[in-house]
Design an enzyme around this catalytic site. Sequence first.
Site, PDB file in Angstrom:
ATOM      1  N   GLY A 149     -10.831  -1.801   2.948  1.00 49.09           N
ATOM      2  CA  GLY A 149      -9.916  -1.708   4.091  1.00 49.09           C
ATOM      3  C   GLY A 149      -9.935  -0.335   4.727  1.00 49.09           C
ATOM      4  CG  ASP A 150      -6.375   0.704   6.778  1.00 48.24           C
ATOM      5  OD1 ASP A 150      -6.296  -0.144   5.859  1.00 48.24           O
ATOM      6  OD2 ASP A 150      -5.377   1.270   7.248  1.00 48.24           O
ATOM      7  CB  THR A 196       0.699   0.489   5.212  1.00 50.83           C
ATOM      8  OG1 THR A 196       0.805  -0.799   4.584  1.00 50.83           O
ATOM      9  CG2 THR A 196       1.985   0.737   5.994  1.00 50.83           C
ATOM     10  N   GLY A 197      -1.175  -1.792   6.557  1.00 51.25           N
ATOM     11  CA  GLY A 197      -1.212  -2.997   7.381  1.00 51.25           C
ATOM     12  C   GLY A 197      -2.589  -3.605   7.357  1.00 51.25           C
ATOM     13  NE  ARG A 255     -10.098  -5.870   3.530  1.00 54.65           N
ATOM     14  CZ  ARG A 255      -9.025  -5.083   3.567  1.00 54.65           C
ATOM     15  NH1 ARG A 255      -8.702  -4.367   2.519  1.00 54.65           N
ATOM     16  NH2 ARG A 255      -8.270  -5.032   4.640  1.00 54.65           N
ATOM     17  N   GLY A 315      -5.953  -3.808   7.507  1.00 50.26           N
ATOM     18  CA  GLY A 315      -6.914  -2.716   7.543  1.00 50.26           C
ATOM     19  C   GLY A 315      -8.011  -2.873   8.574  1.00 50.26           C
ATOM     20  CB  THR A 342      -0.884  -0.024   1.271  1.00 45.61           C
ATOM     21  OG1 THR A 342      -1.835  -1.066   1.115  1.00 45.61           O
ATOM     22  CG2 THR A 342      -1.596   1.295   1.510  1.00 45.61           C
TER      23      THR A 342
HETATM   24  N1  ASP Z   1      -4.229  -1.385   4.778  1.00 44.10           N
HETATM   25  C1  ASP Z   1      -4.493  -2.013   3.507  1.00 44.10           C
HETATM   26  C2  ASP Z   1      -5.867  -2.640   3.557  1.00 44.10           C
HETATM   27  O1  ASP Z   1      -6.185  -3.256   4.556  1.00 44.10           O
HETATM   28  C3  ASP Z   1      -3.501  -3.063   3.134  1.00 44.10           C
HETATM   29  C4  ASP Z   1      -2.045  -2.737   3.391  1.00 44.10           C
HETATM   30  O2  ASP Z   1      -1.718  -1.658   3.836  1.00 44.10           O
HETATM   31  O3  ASP Z   1      -1.193  -3.611   3.129  1.00 44.10           O
HETATM   32  O4  ASP Z   1      -6.573  -2.563   2.583  1.00 44.10           O
END
Ligand code: ASP
Length: 322
Positions: free
Chosen positions: A219-220, A240-241, A217, A243, A189
Amino acid sequence: MAKPDSTAVPFRLVVHGGAGTIDRESMSAQSEREYRDALTAALVAGRDVLAGHGSALDAVVASVQILEDCPLFNAGRGAVFNADGQNELDAAIMDGRTLAAGAVAGVTNIKNPIAVARLVLAESKHVLLAGEGAERFAASRGAVTVLPDYFFTDQRWADLLRAKRLEENLPDLVRDHKLEVDLDRIGGTVGAVALDMHGDLAAGTSTGGITNKRFGRIGDSPIIGAGTYADNEGCAVSATGKGEVFIRIVAAHELSALMKYRHASITEGAELVMQKIADLGGQGGLIAVDRTGRFAMTFNTSGMYRGTVGASGDRETAIFRR
Ligand code: ASP
């Protein structure tokens, strides 16, 4: 000779290209160079905007677009595939001066989702547009569209096939939600946060989400307050991570609020937020900058693609924890 402007605020830009299991041992020198070059290109594009007295918002768009166009990252061109073998992209941007925000979710034919998020901010009366409606809005504003094969990369397709194989072979892991952790190991991301010379903050994030995602779906990243937030009285944040966890603790807003109401420093605040993420079993990271130009690049994974540049010309990129 012109007198230096003593009221000018030195600018600062921070970018990320995702957090995950990114180990020095498993990355070739060439691959490391490619990632660092892409991060540098993003920093240079944003820095040019800021050095020319441009806005933090414009700098964020400039930086994020470079990373969206680079197939290495899970955003724009290099977006991951969902369970149906399609790419659904999310992005958001926020202006710390006015608290104006714009976001798109689940778009399939937009070359640069961050640019359309910016259009939502500037030219619509809404904050978040999803799916086909967002695509119609983008078309009405002349945004650049692409055919689905624009997003095809061998790496992301291989990731999807691997995810499906794991799902077939390890149904218990899927049921226990452990599968995504493994699949998100690479990250990708992208995001940027900026402080401009006028003293204003902005944040932006763009992503393809997570490999093999289903059921629409989201995400955040496009959720204002979760993966993206900016408030001149707090800070600008891009996360990032995993979500789902960032949404549950409204992570980006949490950091800004810790600074605004509890007067936490940006480093303390970022560490507190990442601790909360870890307590809920989440992995990832965030970048943030405040109005003094102090910044954080904090993560609880083994690596996060990241970089920063300031008004004095200091510039750095990094990938691994150490
Ligand atoms: N945060 C992103 C999501 O959950 C994914 C990512 O940052 O790797 O969509």
